[in-house]
Design a protein around this motif. Structure first.
Motif, PDB file in Angstrom:
ATOM      1  N   ALA A  83      82.986 -15.267  62.306  1.00 27.96           N
ATOM      2  CA  ALA A  83      83.056 -14.549  61.035  1.00 27.96           C
ATOM      3  C   ALA A  83      81.826 -13.675  60.831  1.00 27.96           C
ATOM      4  O   ALA A  83      81.928 -12.515  60.424  1.00 27.96           O
ATOM      5  CB  ALA A  83      83.204 -15.536  59.880  1.00 27.96           C
ATOM      6  N   TYR A  84      80.656 -14.181  61.151  1.00 27.42           N
ATOM      7  CA  TYR A  84      79.409 -13.431  61.006  1.00 27.42           C
ATOM      8  C   TYR A  84      79.394 -12.212  61.917  1.00 27.42           C
ATOM      9  O   TYR A  84      79.004 -11.124  61.516  1.00 27.42           O
ATOM     10  CB  TYR A  84      78.232 -14.349  61.321  1.00 27.42           C
ATOM     11  CG  TYR A  84      76.897 -13.671  61.228  1.00 27.42           C
ATOM     12  CD1 TYR A  84      76.248 -13.537  60.000  1.00 27.42           C
ATOM     13  CD2 TYR A  84      76.271 -13.173  62.368  1.00 27.42           C
ATOM     14  CE1 TYR A  84      75.018 -12.918  59.915  1.00 27.42           C
ATOM     15  CE2 TYR A  84      75.044 -12.547  62.288  1.00 27.42           C
ATOM     16  CZ  TYR A  84      74.411 -12.429  61.055  1.00 27.42           C
ATOM     17  OH  TYR A  84      73.190 -11.808  60.976  1.00 27.42           O
ATOM     18  N   GLN A  85      79.847 -12.383  63.147  1.00 28.64           N
ATOM     19  CA  GLN A  85      79.812 -11.288  64.118  1.00 28.64           C
ATOM     20  C   GLN A  85      80.890 -10.240  63.869  1.00 28.64           C
ATOM     21  O   GLN A  85      80.744  -9.083  64.279  1.00 28.64           O
ATOM     22  CB  GLN A  85      79.951 -11.837  65.536  1.00 28.64           C
ATOM     23  CG  GLN A  85      78.743 -12.645  65.969  1.00 28.64           C
ATOM     24  CD  GLN A  85      78.959 -13.236  67.326  1.00 28.64           C
ATOM     25  OE1 GLN A  85      78.790 -12.552  68.326  1.00 28.64           O
ATOM     26  NE2 GLN A  85      79.353 -14.492  67.377  1.00 28.64           N
ATOM     27  N   ASP A  86      81.957 -10.601  63.205  1.00 25.12           N
ATOM     28  CA  ASP A  86      83.028  -9.643  62.939  1.00 25.12           C
ATOM     29  C   ASP A  86      82.674  -8.668  61.822  1.00 25.12           C
ATOM     30  O   ASP A  86      83.277  -7.614  61.703  1.00 25.12           O
ATOM     31  CB  ASP A  86      84.324 -10.381  62.605  1.00 25.12           C
ATOM     32  CG  ASP A  86      85.488  -9.429  62.437  1.00 25.12           C
ATOM     33  OD1 ASP A  86      85.694  -8.572  63.334  1.00 25.12           O
ATOM     34  OD2 ASP A  86      86.173  -9.513  61.406  1.00 25.12           O
ATOM     35  N   GLU A  87      81.684  -8.977  61.035  1.00 28.02           N
ATOM     36  CA  GLU A  87      81.322  -8.124  59.898  1.00 28.02           C
ATOM     37  C   GLU A  87      81.013  -6.676  60.298  1.00 28.02           C
ATOM     38  O   GLU A  87      81.446  -5.756  59.598  1.00 28.02           O
ATOM     39  CB  GLU A  87      80.155  -8.721  59.110  1.00 28.02           C
ATOM     40  CG  GLU A  87      79.755  -7.903  57.905  1.00 28.02           C
ATOM     41  CD  GLU A  87      80.895  -7.599  56.929  1.00 28.02           C
ATOM     42  OE1 GLU A  87      80.851  -6.527  56.297  1.00 28.02           O
ATOM     43  OE2 GLU A  87      81.813  -8.422  56.795  1.00 28.02           O
ATOM     44  N   PRO A  88      80.308  -6.407  61.404  1.00 28.24           N
ATOM     45  CA  PRO A  88      80.080  -4.983  61.751  1.00 28.24           C
ATOM     46  C   PRO A  88      81.386  -4.212  61.950  1.00 28.24           C
ATOM     47  O   PRO A  88      81.481  -3.051  61.539  1.00 28.24           O
ATOM     48  CB  PRO A  88      79.284  -5.061  63.054  1.00 28.24           C
ATOM     49  CG  PRO A  88      78.599  -6.362  63.012  1.00 28.24           C
ATOM     50  CD  PRO A  88      79.565  -7.287  62.292  1.00 28.24           C
ATOM     51  N   CYS A  89      82.383  -4.828  62.543  1.00 35.54           N
ATOM     52  CA  CYS A  89      83.676  -4.159  62.710  1.00 35.54           C
ATOM     53  C   CYS A  89      84.312  -3.900  61.360  1.00 35.54           C
ATOM     54  O   CYS A  89      84.860  -2.826  61.117  1.00 35.54           O
ATOM     55  CB  CYS A  89      84.612  -4.991  63.579  1.00 35.54           C
ATOM     56  SG  CYS A  89      84.171  -4.989  65.308  1.00 35.54           S
ATOM     57  N   GLN A  90      84.250  -4.852  60.480  1.00 34.57           N
ATOM     58  CA  GLN A  90      84.832  -4.681  59.149  1.00 34.57           C
ATOM     59  C   GLN A  90      84.068  -3.634  58.351  1.00 34.57           C
ATOM     60  O   GLN A  90      84.670  -2.832  57.642  1.00 34.57           O
ATOM     61  CB  GLN A  90      84.835  -6.004  58.386  1.00 34.57           C
ATOM     62  CG  GLN A  90      85.631  -7.108  59.046  1.00 34.57           C
ATOM     63  CD  GLN A  90      87.079  -6.747  59.283  1.00 34.57           C
ATOM     64  OE1 GLN A  90      87.690  -6.073  58.469  1.00 34.57           O
ATOM     65  NE2 GLN A  90      87.626  -7.165  60.401  1.00 34.57           N
ATOM     66  N   ALA A  91      82.744  -3.607  58.479  1.00 34.65           N
ATOM     67  CA  ALA A  91      81.921  -2.668  57.714  1.00 34.65           C
ATOM     68  C   ALA A  91      82.232  -1.228  58.074  1.00 34.65           C
ATOM     69  O   ALA A  91      82.164  -0.348  57.212  1.00 34.65           O
ATOM     70  CB  ALA A  91      80.446  -2.971  57.938  1.00 34.65           C
ATOM     71  N   THR A  92      82.578  -0.954  59.317  1.00 30.27           N
ATOM     72  CA  THR A  92      82.837   0.428  59.717  1.00 30.27           C
ATOM     73  C   THR A  92      84.144   0.952  59.133  1.00 30.27           C
ATOM     74  O   THR A  92      84.374   2.158  59.159  1.00 30.27           O
ATOM     75  CB  THR A  92      82.882   0.576  61.246  1.00 30.27           C
ATOM     76  OG1 THR A  92      83.935  -0.234  61.760  1.00 30.27           O
ATOM     77  CG2 THR A  92      81.558   0.203  61.870  1.00 30.27           C
ATOM     78  N   ARG A  93      84.983   0.088  58.608  1.00 28.07           N
ATOM     79  CA  ARG A  93      86.236   0.524  57.986  1.00 28.07           C
ATOM     80  C   ARG A  93      86.003   1.046  56.574  1.00 28.07           C
ATOM     81  O   ARG A  93      86.842   1.720  56.018  1.00 28.07           O
ATOM     82  CB  ARG A  93      87.235  -0.631  57.953  1.00 28.07           C
ATOM     83  CG  ARG A  93      87.671  -1.037  59.325  1.00 28.07           C
ATOM     84  CD  ARG A  93      88.678  -2.158  59.243  1.00 28.07           C
ATOM     85  NE  ARG A  93      88.954  -2.602  60.594  1.00 28.07           N
ATOM     86  CZ  ARG A  93      89.645  -3.680  60.870  1.00 28.07           C
ATOM     87  NH1 ARG A  93      90.142  -4.410  59.897  1.00 28.07           N
ATOM     88  NH2 ARG A  93      89.865  -4.038  62.104  1.00 28.07           N
ATOM     89  N   ARG A  94      84.853   0.688  55.990  1.00 26.86           N
ATOM     90  CA  ARG A  94      84.542   1.137  54.635  1.00 26.86           C
ATOM     91  C   ARG A  94      83.886   2.501  54.683  1.00 26.86           C
ATOM     92  O   ARG A  94      83.117   2.798  55.591  1.00 26.86           O
ATOM     93  CB  ARG A  94      83.623   0.129  53.968  1.00 26.86           C
ATOM     94  CG  ARG A  94      84.280  -1.249  53.779  1.00 26.86           C
ATOM     95  CD  ARG A  94      83.436  -2.178  52.953  1.00 26.86           C
ATOM     96  NE  ARG A  94      82.282  -2.700  53.650  1.00 26.86           N
ATOM     97  CZ  ARG A  94      82.265  -3.834  54.349  1.00 26.86           C
ATOM     98  NH1 ARG A  94      83.357  -4.549  54.469  1.00 26.86           N
ATOM     99  NH2 ARG A  94      81.163  -4.258  54.916  1.00 26.86           N
ATOM    100  N   PRO A  95      84.150   3.352  53.714  1.00 23.44           N
ATOM    101  CA  PRO A  95      83.499   4.672  53.690  1.00 23.44           C
ATOM    102  C   PRO A  95      82.007   4.536  53.445  1.00 23.44           C
ATOM    103  O   PRO A  95      81.564   3.597  52.795  1.00 23.44           O
ATOM    104  CB  PRO A  95      84.190   5.408  52.542  1.00 23.44           C
ATOM    105  CG  PRO A  95      84.832   4.343  51.716  1.00 23.44           C
ATOM    106  CD  PRO A  95      85.069   3.155  52.603  1.00 23.44           C
ATOM    107  N   LEU A  96      81.249   5.489  53.990  1.00 25.43           N
ATOM    108  CA  LEU A  96      79.791   5.475  53.771  1.00 25.43           C
ATOM    109  C   LEU A  96      79.458   5.937  52.370  1.00 25.43           C
ATOM    110  O   LEU A  96      80.115   6.690  51.760  1.00 25.43           O
ATOM    111  CB  LEU A  96      79.095   6.375  54.786  1.00 25.43           C
ATOM    112  CG  LEU A  96      79.189   5.909  56.233  1.00 25.43           C
ATOM    113  CD1 LEU A  96      78.570   6.956  57.159  1.00 25.43           C
ATOM    114  CD2 LEU A  96      78.456   4.590  56.385  1.00 25.43           C
TER     115      LEU A  96
END
Length: 96
Positions: A83-96
């Protein structure tokens, strides 16, 4: 029949852009065994630009041995690592 040509990327090896031109999906290193925030983000961004599907490539917290050391983890500890490591993948789906 469609074949998915996949590669492990985001490890900081420096050839992700070239490889992304050849594959249909990429597993992006999540930082524990290889990669860093910049290489992870850049690989995911490049994959999106090229229309390449992205998956998370989590590992054990073992950078020295590339995530290959045997470790005794509870189910909760293993879940937390993923779960901790998947966060970067999830974060890139959000707009900057």
């Amino acid at each position: 029949m469609k074949v998915d040509l996949n590669s492990d990327l985001g490890e900081g090896a420096g050839h992700d852009d070239e490889i992304l031109s050849l594959v249909s999906s990429a597993n992006i290193a999540c930082g524990f065994h290889a990669g860093n925030p910049a290489s992870i983000f850049n690989s995911i961004r490049s994959a999106k630009e090229k229309g390449v599907a992205v998956g998370a490539h989590p590992s054990l917290d073992d950078r020295k041995n590339f995530g290959r050391s045997e470790m005794q983890l509870s189910a909760a500890e293993a879940y937390a690592l993923v779960a901790y490591q998947d966060e970067p993948c999830q974060a890139t789906r959000r707009p900057l």
